[in-house]
Enzyme design. Sequence first.
Site, PDB file in Angstrom:
ATOM      1  CG  ASP A 130      34.306  18.498 -14.875  1.00 25.21           C
ATOM      2  OD1 ASP A 130      35.217  19.264 -15.043  1.00 25.21           O
ATOM      3  OD2 ASP A 130      33.432  18.564 -14.275  1.00 25.21           O
ATOM      4  CD  GLU A 190      58.708  16.106 -22.513  1.00 23.52           C
ATOM      5  OE1 GLU A 190      57.865  17.092 -22.250  1.00 23.52           O
ATOM      6  OE2 GLU A 190      58.946  16.175 -23.820  1.00 23.52           O
TER       7      GLU A 190
END
Length: 326
Positions: A130, A190
């Site tokens: 994490d 993107e």
Amino acid sequence: MQTMKKIAVLTSGGDAPGMNAAVRAVTRGALSKGWEVMGVHNGYAGLLGDEFQRLQARDVGGIVHLGGTVLGSARCPEFVQPHGRKQALGHLAKHGIDALVVVGGNGSQSGSASLAREGFAVVGVPSTIDNDLYGNDVSIGCDTAINITLEAIDRLRTTASSHRRAFAVETMGRNCGYIALMAGIAGGAEVIALPEQELEPAEVAERLRAAYQRGKTHALAVIAEGARCGVHELMQYYGAHRKSIGFDLRVTRLGHVVRGGIPSAADRVLATRLGAAAVDTLAESARGVLVGMVRGDIVITPLEEITGRTRPADASLLELARVMAI
Ligand code: ADP
């Protein structure tokens, strides 16, 4: 100053590639100082359940390249309660343990802080994919998790490109988007969606639509599992606006796949350095601290300072990813 004779080491919380290298480094670092070492199986649950094993140099041989943790890990709700920790402290005393090294993530280091508050000598080693620990730049396991995510992205790109598809890849990371951010930049995404950022499904879809109109043959959205614009929200929006977006959308949830596998060289080196530094820290009589790596240097931060805090991903890098996606 207490003279160190015998220490224990455990791995706790979510497993992360490189935990074994850390256990090996703690063990061999301590043995080289003439101390005894005990491994505790199954994290804090093993402290409560009295699951101790003497570790010699050969016992931690052949594990530096293994993912997961040979000591086992667990989540242990009882340890959050004072009576649970009392039982753990009783077992540590029974085995004559002078100090404990906890290899684990944010929750596990909150546990270390509790033990430290109760007067036990503890040093934390940050290990979690994490990467949400304060006082440390990159935790053990992150680099491997990013590379696994990236490999999946690269493979998906090949097929997405052939079919003029957009694909959304969801990666782990709870409340921190570090893996998504790094894998997204490396994979030429993107769109990157992080928990640290406000982002609506409409905006994600708009960026995919714009990529289609710019003539791209595929588009990639990397979504952190804790992102406000999660894959569910995106799929729902996409279902309603499919025609106008251009690309077909496929979703891949990587889940626990990103946590497994062989630790990268970077994770093995990091784990070895931090594990050895934890032992040096104890030798210098520092206790109740996290041993982290900040800007390439070993940095010691009091566990009290890190509990209740998280380290967010650097969302300013999102702009860089955006420029690269033109
Ligand atoms: P990670 O270390 O990967 O973040 P968790 O959040 O599941 O994993 O925490 C691992 C274990 O640490 C928990 O099961 C519990 O035993 C212990 N722990 C977590 N938070 C605390 C706390 N506030 N006080 C004491 N122990 C805690």
